[in-house]
Structures are given as C-alpha cells and as structure tokens.
Design an enzyme around this catalytic site. Structure first.
Site, mmCIF file in Angstrom:
data_model
loop_
_atom_site.group_PDB
_atom_site.id
_atom_site.type_symbol
_atom_site.label_atom_id
_atom_site.label_comp_id
_atom_site.label_asym_id
_atom_site.label_seq_id
_atom_site.Cartn_x
_atom_site.Cartn_y
_atom_site.Cartn_z
ATOM 1 N N GLU A 135 0.857 -1.190 0.000
ATOM 2 C CA GLU A 135 0.000 0.000 0.000
ATOM 3 C C GLU A 135 0.885 1.229 0.000
ATOM 4 O OE1 GLU A 135 -2.097 -0.318 3.664
ATOM 5 O OE2 GLU A 135 -3.114 -2.150 3.056
ATOM 6 N N LYS A 137 2.170 4.593 1.515
ATOM 7 C CA LYS A 137 2.244 5.098 2.880
ATOM 8 C C LYS A 137 1.856 6.571 2.845
ATOM 9 C CE LYS A 137 5.310 5.038 6.870
ATOM 10 N NZ LYS A 137 5.145 6.405 7.319
ATOM 11 N N ASP A 139 1.163 10.279 4.056
ATOM 12 C CA ASP A 139 1.865 11.121 5.020
ATOM 13 C C ASP A 139 0.874 12.106 5.648
ATOM 14 O OD1 ASP A 139 3.970 12.007 6.453
ATOM 15 O OD2 ASP A 139 4.917 13.119 4.816
ATOM 16 N N TYR A 247 -6.739 1.842 6.529
ATOM 17 C CA TYR A 247 -5.934 0.709 6.064
ATOM 18 C C TYR A 247 -5.896 -0.421 7.071
ATOM 19 C CZ TYR A 247 -2.782 3.733 8.699
ATOM 20 O OH TYR A 247 -2.247 4.547 9.645
ATOM 21 N N LYS A 336 10.877 3.459 2.569
ATOM 22 C CA LYS A 336 10.785 4.909 2.422
ATOM 23 C C LYS A 336 11.286 5.351 1.056
ATOM 24 C CE LYS A 336 9.799 6.684 6.409
ATOM 25 N NZ LYS A 336 9.548 7.869 6.806
ATOM 26 N N CYS A 428 11.364 50.185 -1.330
ATOM 27 C CA CYS A 428 10.623 49.215 -2.139
ATOM 28 C C CYS A 428 11.422 48.899 -3.407
ATOM 29 C CB CYS A 428 9.259 49.786 -2.504
ATOM 30 S SG CYS A 428 8.365 48.764 -3.689
ATOM 31 N N CYS A 431 9.255 50.542 -6.441
ATOM 32 C CA CYS A 431 8.992 51.973 -6.619
ATOM 33 C C CYS A 431 9.918 52.855 -5.783
ATOM 34 C CB CYS A 431 7.534 52.292 -6.293
ATOM 35 S SG CYS A 431 7.147 52.170 -4.542
ATOM 36 N N CYS A 446 5.515 47.957 1.544
ATOM 37 C CA CYS A 446 5.563 49.197 0.782
ATOM 38 C C CYS A 446 4.187 49.841 0.941
ATOM 39 C CB CYS A 446 5.844 48.913 -0.696
ATOM 40 S SG CYS A 446 5.615 50.384 -1.723
ATOM 41 N N CYS A 451 2.283 52.134 -6.001
ATOM 42 C CA CYS A 451 3.395 51.258 -6.404
ATOM 43 C C CYS A 451 2.896 50.297 -7.485
ATOM 44 C CB CYS A 451 3.907 50.478 -5.196
ATOM 45 S SG CYS A 451 5.097 49.196 -5.628
#
Ligand code: IVH
Length: 700
Positions: A135, A137, A139, A247, A336, A428, A431, A446, A451
């Site tokens: 199956e 795995k 996460d 599962y 893994k 910025c 600008c 900013c 801008c």
C-alpha cells in the site's frame, strides 16, 4: 429552545443549555433515539464549551463538556487505545527490503504451517513463500475510529500509540468519512484505523487563505492535517476539506474477520469507508520491489503526499504467528522513498512585492533537481523565518518540494561562518518608496498605493480565483492595461471599454468580448466574494462570509463600528480594526464609489446570492437522495437542493453527479459506489447546507 447561534452569556442561559445537552445525551445513549443530528449536538456542545471558557465558575459539575470517552462530544479527553497502535520499521534500500522478506520467510518456514493456514503454505517447500500486500504510505496524521452498531461514536488521534486525544467531533467533519457504516448488519463494535490527510489542492487553498488573512502558513500538508485535528471551530475544519483513508481493522466484534489484508480492505470498502486506491497484492519479493519502484516514480501523479510504501504480509494468520515487538509488527515494513529535500547553494535573496505591499523574500538558488523538476527559486516565507533559521546568502541550504507547488527553503545545511549578513531592503524594490514595518508584523511593507507592483498584485487578486473570478484576465493582460493607463484601481475593471481591450496585444474581438462578459458576470457575485476581492488585511474568504452574513450588504458593513464586528466568529479585534480603517480611508471610499458607478450593487444582500459561491457543490448537478436524514425530511431536503440549483432525481445513473446518503441507505448507495459516483453523507450534507447560509428546518 430557540435557535442558539452564540455562546450563552448569562448564567441561566448556560444552565439551560447544559440541561438541554444532558437530555440529548440521554436520548442518544440510553434511549438510542436522538432528536437532533450529531452535528447539531456537537455545535451546541461547542457553544457550551465556549461559554464555560468565558465563565468557568458557572460550569455545572455534571456538564457534558467534562465527560471523557465515547459519545458525541467535542471536548477532548484522553482515549486509551486497545489494541495499541504500532509504528513501522523503515527500510531505505532494496537490500533492506530483501533482508526483511528473508527474515519473515525464515520465521514462517521454521515453524511448520498449522493445518488450515490457507493459501500461504501451498504444496511444495519451494512454494512456502508468503505473499505480500503493498500500500502507499500516506503522510498525514494517524487516527483510530470506533463504530458501535454501525455508528461512529469515538475517534482519537494516535498519540503515543497507547493513549491518544479524543477527536470525535473533528472526525465528523472529515470530507469523506461516513457517520454510519453502509452495512445492513453492522458489527457490534468495529475499530478501524487510517490516516487523515490534506490533499495538495486543499493544502494550497488553506495556505492561500491563511496568507490572505495574514496568518502563519503551514509548512506541509502533514502539519496542516495534524494541526487541523485540534480545531474546535467546526466550520473552519469543514472548510479545510480534510480526508481520511483507512488501512487497518483493529477489531471486529460480532462479524468474522477477513483472512487477509486484501479482505480487510474489501470489508472497509463494503462498509462505505474510504480506502486509498493503488494497493496491490504481490506474489513475491520481486513484485514488491517492482511496486515500490513504480510508485516512487509515479509519486507526482498522486493528489497527496506519500513518503513510501507499506509492505505487509497478506495473510492474517501468518501475521499472528510472527507477532510484534514492543513498537512494530514483525510482519510489516515501510520502504521509504528518497527524500524530497535536496541541498543547494543560496545565491541571493530577492524581494517580491505582494498586493498588500508586503515584501516576500525569494531564494535565488543554484539550480537543482528535486523529484524530476529543476528548481532555481524558492520561497523563504518572511524576514523572521530567515533570522530564526539563520540563513545567509552564499550558504548551502535545504530545499524541499512538498505538497505545495512552490518549493521552499527549510533551513541551512552548513554553518554560516564568514558569510555576509542579509542585506534587508531599505526601500521598495519596485517603486523606491520607504518601507514600513508595523509592531508585531513579520514583514516589511511598501505603503505606496501607487506602487506598480502593489497595483498589479491587488488587481490580480481582485480578478482571481476565489475572489471575483474574471476569466481571461490574467497577469499579462492586467500588466498591459495598467501600462496603457486603462487600469489604475480594481474598480476601473468595471469601466473598461471594448477599444481599450482591443488596443492590447493579442486581443481580438472574440477574446475581448469574453473578458467583458466575465467582468459583467462578476457584478453578480456574492458580496462576500467582492469583500474578499478587495483584499482588506485579515479578511479571508471565510471571514468575508461571516461579516456579510452579519451585516447583510457591503454598504451596511461599511457603516458598522469595529466593536460590533470583533465578536463575530473568526473575525477578532485585529481584523475588525483593519476593516474599519479600510472603510475610513478616503481612497477606498472613492474606490467603492467607482465600483457602484461601474454597475456593482453595494446594497446587494448576501442571501440573494446564497449558494452562488464556488462552495455550492450542488449547483447545476443531478443529485439523488437516499436513506433517511435525521435532521431534515425528504421533501425539505429536496426543496433545499433545488433552491441551490440542483436537479433532484430519484434513481442513480451514470449521469448522477452526487448521492446524498442518510441512515439505512441501501441499494442506491451501493449502486453509487459501484459507479464511482461521489457520496456525501448526512453530517457533511447538513454542514454544507449550513455553510451555504441556508436556514435550518429541523424535524419537529
Ligand atoms: S500500517 C501495524 N499502512 O505510517 C501497522 N500505516 O510509520 C500499522 N501509515 O503510524 C501501520 N499509510 O500512521 C500502515 N497504508 C498504511 C499507512 C500507514 C501511512 C502511517 C501510520 C503509521 C506510520 C508508521
């Protein structure tokens, strides 16, 4: 009791709610005749818990919030897992998998097969090879669920494997988990286990919402899933779209246990429980290794994160003979996959200006390969993150590609000695305007509304998905319209003329007409989407809905004081203040005025457009109702669906888009599952109806 929507704030109100809940708990447990749906019980219990948190001295000693253990309830207790939850031994190479297979074979071979051990020990000694079951795995966060007489009564997190935390109310908000087993004769008790996950699309949407609301982002879908299981806010929980895949069947009381893992998964599916696809029985080690190679390569096809393959002995009798160590089964192994994190050099940090003016640091990397794609840029989240992790330009860093499409730098991979400090920007980058950094904010901003980068990003957001959804108005077209002076603010979109569009590159009559049509449709979107589109700091999609449900219309909202807004669910003082400040700004009043002149009705009420948002899963769909809904009679359910734009049909066919299943759903549910038609169970259905802002009409 009159419908309660807020925690009671008087002692008498709190006591009345406590008594009502105790009565419902008795009806549920002792008489098995609940008068209200579980979701409604959970909602009321949550209100009580919130009221008790405000006034701890008012709480009654027998308050249902204090009960621990089984039963409907959102207040968490500790749950003892019986049997315990095991972890898995890991293998990082094919050699380790081969060694494991050999260990298992030797252990089983050394112990002659008892009579009736099934197909495992076929005739000759050379055939004494166990068969495997592989199956993916997943996460996420592992959880254990208890169904009694077919009803979900208790859910708990894994915890340390022996004790976990109760999360029954949270489990009821999982998008694909039925509250009842779809079995005509359910077992007395069944304990099933699986993984709660957040798919990539849902993870991205969640982080986008959090970014829009100025909240901390989740690093990966696993953290987001585990974190979500702690939420008490069921609307938010439902909105996150968590799923579960099972599962394991840890206990079946009153029904015979299948003989193999394949049989267990079949049983889970028959019971209507979600099982992740792609599991496969593998006859021998080479088939197992082939499965692992195949899925490591196909990993990008999956809608969620997997970190490997779980290899299990298929035959349950053989498992029992091998047994468990203190922590792991001797009959299973996790192979893994190679890590999704790689090391590369951070060449420089550049800064990107977003729609609220916030500067986001971007990592310019020495290009590397991660999971089949080349990565040269990644996000660094924000300034504090860079400081916290001690990242400097020139350093080797870890780069990770998770569920998010955007890769991220997760930390330094070497000491930063001798490397220059990060040069924080003074002005910025777009600008040149001086930057501001407010108290308690992680980012520099900013503040210049003119801008060009801020303008571009704000208009992109305004016309984008989840906001006003103007098809055809992409990044490039917006940039060009800004350049030609046709767009200064988002409101200018509603004043765009055909000629202005035609003056743009690659714009012919047809595409210009399409854009104008999309803009016109946007005039009729729910006001909550317009509010979200305006990009007020702290106002995400959900807060926008809450605010408009409260105020009625945008025009009314603009007149409300912050004090009235800050107590709304999911709003809070910061968002309320930011909203007030936004409406008070002359520029924004002008913007609203220009929207109105462009044909956007600011008096439009949220309810008039209820169900026209993208959260309405029923609009334009053929829906079949089956089984009985505890909270709603059939006619009312049908009317409700039709009001939301669904066609309600009485039989399941390949044209059916969705089946809504209540208790004792029978052949229609079965047919839906055979045809692979999505099924929405009662709890979810009721919660979606509520989210869509429909009034409730419970059975008397
Ligand atoms: S079986 C006794 N199957 O992996 C065997 N676990 O590292 C128990 N997991 O805590 C686990 N997908 O949360 C199994 N298909 C799968 C799985 C799976 C994910 C998780 C599970 C477990 C962890 C062990």
């Amino acid at each position: 009791m009159e419908e309660l929507t807020r925690p009671p704030d008087t002692r008498a109100g709190l006591e009345a709610l406590t008594r009502a809940l105790l009565r419902h708990a008795r009806l549920y447990f002792e008489q098995a005749e609940p008068e209200i749906p579980d979701a409604e019980y959970d909602r009321l219990l949550d209100l009580l818990a919130r009221a008790e948190a405000e006034h701890p001295d008012w709480a009654l000693p027998d308050s249902p919030t204090r009960r621990v253990g089984s039963g409907p309830g959102s207040v968490r207790g500790e749950v003892r897992h019986e049997p315990r939850l095991y972890s898995l031994a890991n293998a990082y190479s094919e050699e380790e998998v081969a060694e494991f297979a050999e260990r298992v074979r030797a252990a089983l071979g050394a112990d002659p097969a008892p009579p009736g051990a099934g197909g495992l020990f076929d005739r000759g000694p050379e055939e004494r090879a166990p068969s495997w079951f592989c199956e993916l795995k997943l996460d996420g966060a592992s959880v254990s669920l208890l169904y009694e007489e077919g009803r979900l009564v208790l859910a708990a997190t894994r915890g340390d494997g022996e004790r976990g935390e109760e999360m029954t109310a949270q489990a009821r908000r999982l998008a694909n988990l039925p509250g009842r087993l779809a079995l005509p004769r359910p077992p007395r008790r069944a304990i099933v286990r699986g993984e709660v996950v957040l798919e990539h699309a849902a993870f991205r949407a969640l982080n986008e919402r959090r970014a829009a609301a100025g909240e901390r982002l989740f690093a990966n879908p696993r953290n987001a899933a585990a974190g979500s299981l702690k939420l008490l806010d069921r609307e938010e929980l439902g909105a996150r779209g968590l799923k579960i895949f099972l599962y394991e069947v840890a206990l079946l009381d009153g029904s015979p246990l299948p003989e193999s893992q394949a049989g267990l998964l079949d049983w889970l599916e028959e019971a209507g429980l979600p099982v992740f696809p792609h599991a496969r029985r593998c006859a021998d080690l080479s088939a197992v290794l082939e499965y692992c190679r195949e899925w490591e390569a196909r990993r990008p096809e999956l809608p969620l994160d997997t970190d490997g393959v779980v290899i299990k002995l298929d035959d349950l009798a053989a498992r029992a003979r091998l047994g468990w160590t203190a922590k792991v089964p001797r009959w299973a192994l996790a192979r893994k996959f190679a890590a999704t994190a790689v090391r590369t050099r951070l060449r420089a940090i550049t800064w990107q200006v977003g729609r609220t003016g916030v500067l986001t640091p971007v990592a310019e990397l020495e290009p590397v390969q991660v999971q089949g794609s080349t990565i040269a840029r990644a996000t660094l989240h924000n300034e504090d993150e860079i400081r916290r992790r001690g990242i400097r330009p020139g350093q080797l860093v870890w780069v990770e590609k998770g569920g998010d499409v955007i890769p991220k730098v997760t930390g330094p991979a070497e000491e930063a000695t001798g490397l220059p400090e990060v040069a924080w920007p003074a002005g910025c980058p777009e600008c040149g305007h001086e930057l501001v950094r407010e108290e308690g904010e992680a980012a520099r901003r900013c503040p210049n509304p003119a801008c060009p980068a801020v303008r571009q990003a704000a208009i992109e957001h305004f016309a984008g998905r989840g906001a006003l959804d103007m098809d055809g108005l992409g990044e490039r077209l917006i940039a060009e319209l800004i350049r030609t002076g046709a767009l200064r603010t988002a409101a200018d979109l509603f004043h765009l003329r055909r000629e202005q569009l035609l003056a743009c590159e690659r714009m012919a009559e047809k595409s210009a007409a399409k854009v104008l049509k999309a803009i016109d449709e946007a005039r009729r979107r729910p006001p909550s989407r317009l509010l979200f589109a305006l990009g007020v700091r702290g106002v995400g999609e959900r807060a926008a809905r809450v605010l408009l449900r409260h105020a009625g219309s945008l025009a009314k909202l603009a007149r409300l004081p912050a004090s009235e807004l800050e107590s709304l669910d999911g709003v809070g003082p910061r968002t309320a203040a930011s909203l007030r400040a936004w409406f008070d700004l002359a520029d924004n009043q002008e913007l609203l005025q220009r929207l109105a002149e462009g044909g956007v009705d600011l008096e439009r009420r949220e309810e008039e457009s209820a169900g026209q948002g993208r959260d309405n899963p029923f609009v334009g769909k053929t829906v079949v109702l089956t089984g009985s809904l505890a909270g709603l009679d059939r006619v009312a359910a049908r009317e409700r669906l039709e009001a939301l734009g669904a066609r309600v049909s009485s039989s399941v066919s390949p044209r059916t888009a969705l089946v809504v299943a209540g208790a004792e759903a029978g052949s229609k549910l079965k047919k839906a599952m055979e045809l692979g038609i999505p099924v929405m169970h009662e709890e979810e259905f009721m919660s979606v109806l509520r989210t869509l802002g429909e009034t409730r009409a419970e059975k008397p």
